[in-house]
Design an enzyme around this catalytic site. Structure first.
Site, PDB file in Angstrom:
ATOM      1  N   GLY A 104     -22.605  23.912 145.727  1.00  0.00           N
ATOM      2  CA  GLY A 104     -21.508  24.140 144.798  1.00  0.00           C
ATOM      3  C   GLY A 104     -21.531  25.558 144.270  1.00  0.00           C
ATOM      4  O   GLY A 104     -20.803  26.437 144.747  1.00  0.00           O
ATOM      5  N   GLY A 121     -24.876  15.029 137.654  1.00  0.00           N
ATOM      6  CA  GLY A 121     -24.055  15.207 136.454  1.00  0.00           C
ATOM      7  C   GLY A 121     -23.512  16.616 136.288  1.00  0.00           C
ATOM      8  O   GLY A 121     -22.468  16.801 135.693  1.00  0.00           O
ATOM      9  N   SER A 154     -19.284  21.865 147.427  1.00  0.00           N
ATOM     10  CA  SER A 154     -18.885  20.949 146.355  1.00  0.00           C
ATOM     11  C   SER A 154     -17.858  21.631 145.471  1.00  0.00           C
ATOM     12  O   SER A 154     -18.151  22.651 144.835  1.00  0.00           O
ATOM     13  CB  SER A 154     -20.087  20.556 145.502  1.00  0.00           C
ATOM     14  OG  SER A 154     -19.615  20.003 144.281  1.00  0.00           O
ATOM     15  N   MET A 194     -17.447  11.755 138.779  1.00  0.00           N
ATOM     16  CA  MET A 194     -18.299  11.403 137.630  1.00  0.00           C
ATOM     17  C   MET A 194     -17.472  10.649 136.601  1.00  0.00           C
ATOM     18  O   MET A 194     -16.314  10.993 136.348  1.00  0.00           O
ATOM     19  CB  MET A 194     -18.861  12.674 137.000  1.00  0.00           C
ATOM     20  CG  MET A 194     -19.629  13.542 137.980  1.00  0.00           C
ATOM     21  SD  MET A 194     -20.402  14.923 137.152  1.00  0.00           S
ATOM     22  CE  MET A 194     -21.018  15.839 138.585  1.00  0.00           C
ATOM     23  N   HIS A 212     -17.142  18.364 149.749  1.00  0.00           N
ATOM     24  CA  HIS A 212     -17.902  17.421 148.927  1.00  0.00           C
ATOM     25  C   HIS A 212     -17.188  17.248 147.588  1.00  0.00           C
ATOM     26  O   HIS A 212     -16.853  18.224 146.915  1.00  0.00           O
ATOM     27  CB  HIS A 212     -19.323  17.960 148.736  1.00  0.00           C
ATOM     28  CG  HIS A 212     -20.248  17.020 148.033  1.00  0.00           C
ATOM     29  ND1 HIS A 212     -20.870  15.979 148.673  1.00  0.00           N
ATOM     30  CD2 HIS A 212     -20.677  16.979 146.755  1.00  0.00           C
ATOM     31  CE1 HIS A 212     -21.648  15.330 147.817  1.00  0.00           C
ATOM     32  NE2 HIS A 212     -21.539  15.911 146.624  1.00  0.00           N
ATOM     33  N   ASP A 258     -28.306  17.394 148.078  1.00  0.00           N
ATOM     34  CA  ASP A 258     -27.317  17.788 147.072  1.00  0.00           C
ATOM     35  C   ASP A 258     -28.026  18.282 145.813  1.00  0.00           C
ATOM     36  O   ASP A 258     -28.714  17.514 145.144  1.00  0.00           O
ATOM     37  CB  ASP A 258     -26.452  16.558 146.758  1.00  0.00           C
ATOM     38  CG  ASP A 258     -25.268  16.862 145.854  1.00  0.00           C
ATOM     39  OD1 ASP A 258     -25.106  18.023 145.448  1.00  0.00           O
ATOM     40  OD2 ASP A 258     -24.515  15.916 145.569  1.00  0.00           O
ATOM     41  N   MET A 278     -30.613  13.437 146.228  1.00  0.00           N
ATOM     42  CA  MET A 278     -30.336  14.317 145.086  1.00  0.00           C
ATOM     43  C   MET A 278     -31.568  15.196 144.844  1.00  0.00           C
ATOM     44  O   MET A 278     -32.659  14.688 144.614  1.00  0.00           O
ATOM     45  CB  MET A 278     -30.046  13.514 143.822  1.00  0.00           C
ATOM     46  CG  MET A 278     -28.752  12.713 143.839  1.00  0.00           C
ATOM     47  SD  MET A 278     -27.275  13.636 144.265  1.00  0.00           S
ATOM     48  CE  MET A 278     -27.207  14.867 142.967  1.00  0.00           C
ATOM     49  N   MET A 310     -20.513   9.009 141.483  1.00  0.00           N
ATOM     50  CA  MET A 310     -21.497   8.875 140.405  1.00  0.00           C
ATOM     51  C   MET A 310     -20.815   8.027 139.340  1.00  0.00           C
ATOM     52  O   MET A 310     -20.421   8.519 138.275  1.00  0.00           O
ATOM     53  CB  MET A 310     -21.889  10.260 139.877  1.00  0.00           C
ATOM     54  CG  MET A 310     -22.777  11.028 140.861  1.00  0.00           C
ATOM     55  SD  MET A 310     -22.815  12.802 140.552  1.00  0.00           S
ATOM     56  CE  MET A 310     -21.391  13.309 141.527  1.00  0.00           C
ATOM     57  N   ASP A 362     -17.307  15.428 144.004  1.00  0.00           N
ATOM     58  CA  ASP A 362     -18.215  14.801 143.042  1.00  0.00           C
ATOM     59  C   ASP A 362     -17.449  14.028 141.977  1.00  0.00           C
ATOM     60  O   ASP A 362     -16.815  14.615 141.099  1.00  0.00           O
ATOM     61  CB  ASP A 362     -19.074  15.876 142.361  1.00  0.00           C
ATOM     62  CG  ASP A 362     -20.174  16.370 143.274  1.00  0.00           C
ATOM     63  OD1 ASP A 362     -20.916  15.531 143.807  1.00  0.00           O
ATOM     64  OD2 ASP A 362     -20.289  17.600 143.462  1.00  0.00           O
ATOM     65  N   HIS A 419     -18.751  11.626 146.756  1.00  0.00           N
ATOM     66  CA  HIS A 419     -20.027  11.252 146.142  1.00  0.00           C
ATOM     67  C   HIS A 419     -19.707  10.574 144.813  1.00  0.00           C
ATOM     68  O   HIS A 419     -19.348  11.242 143.847  1.00  0.00           O
ATOM     69  CB  HIS A 419     -20.873  12.528 145.955  1.00  0.00           C
ATOM     70  CG  HIS A 419     -22.122  12.320 145.172  1.00  0.00           C
ATOM     71  ND1 HIS A 419     -22.875  13.375 144.675  1.00  0.00           N
ATOM     72  CD2 HIS A 419     -22.779  11.195 144.798  1.00  0.00           C
ATOM     73  CE1 HIS A 419     -23.926  12.898 144.027  1.00  0.00           C
ATOM     74  NE2 HIS A 419     -23.892  11.585 144.081  1.00  0.00           N
TER      75      HIS A 419
END
Ligand code: DX5
Ligand code: ZN
Length: 227
Positions: A205, A150, A10, A39, A35, A183, A145, A76, A37, A74
């Site tokens: 990550g 977050g 990540s 947000m 990956h 994850d 998850m 979010m 992420d 991913h």
């Protein structure tokens, strides 16, 4: 036989001032997927990057033999649909979203597939997985998850192991080729346990980007997985 396992670093924990180089370095270190992420400071209390950054980084996710490393987005974010389409246009290969963030989960899955990407559902630590039963025919990936979404660098929540076990049974019973990804809080010293529970794809990550030698970490994870 090739390993069924995939390691998906990540870039949330990468150096944001040097993302292109970070992606190249982690690909050279053996990353199977990248990956990504996303947000939105609404679905989760943090803000990262959007489709333009994805498009810019995709060119860097190329192996020495010229092969493209899949971009595993991913989301979010809430709402989901418009951004999912934007990421499909930006070159994402897989796009996953949280079912509780979409008003019409089946429609969002159709949208992602229709845009030529693989589609995934993501389940938070306290989220039930019953929705999967009704859409499993449209799903290519399930992401569990093992932290609350977050932030990077949180500790693995053990109840994820039980959820992975339940999902493994559902996936096997479906007979479909569905990846089971995990994850949050994945490290060299717990990856084997998570694989034993039934996972086949591992996001990491801080475990990777927190060390100088990315290859050493990825190799150590593979050694654990091969035990
Ligand atoms: C959290 C993200 C994770 C995160 C994992 O919301 O979805 O992908 O980057 O980070 P680590 O491996 O540090 O727990
Ligand atoms: Zn993630």
């Amino acid at each position: 036989m090739p390993s069924p396992y995939r390691i998906a670093p990540s870039i949330l924990s990468a150096d944001f001032a040097a993302l292109g180089q970070e992606v190249r370095d982690v690909v050279a270190a053996g990353a199977d997927w990248i990956h990504f992420d996303v947000m939105d400071n609404h679905y989760v209390p943090n803000l990262t990057f959007g489709p333009m950054v994805c498009e810019a980084l995709r060119k860097h996710a190329v192996r020495a033999d010229g092969g493209q490393v899949p971009i595993d987005v991913h989301l979010m974010v809430q709402p989901v649909d418009a951004l999912a389409l934007a990421f499909a246009k930006a070159g994402a290969d897989l796009i996953s979203f949280h079912p509780d963030a979409s008003a019409h989960v089946d429609r969002t899955l159709q949208l992602i597939k229709g845009a030529g990407c693989q589609a995934g559902l993501v389940f938070n630590p306290a989220a039930p997985i019953d929705v999967l039963e009704w859409v499993i025919d449209r799903v290519d990936l399930v992401l569990v998850m093992s932290v609350n979404p977050g932030f990077g660098g949180q500790s693995f929540i053990d109840s994820a192991l039980r959820k992975i076990g339940q999902l493994r049974k559902l996936i096997d019973a479906s007979g479909r080729d569905i990846r089971l990804e995990v994850d949050g809080g994945i490290k060299i010293d717990n990856i084997r346990r998570v694989a034993d529970a039934g996972a086949d794809t591992f996001v990491a990550g801080s475990a990777i980007f927190g060390q100088k030698d990315y290859r050493a970490v990825i190799d150590a994870m593979r050694t654990e997985l091969a035990r």
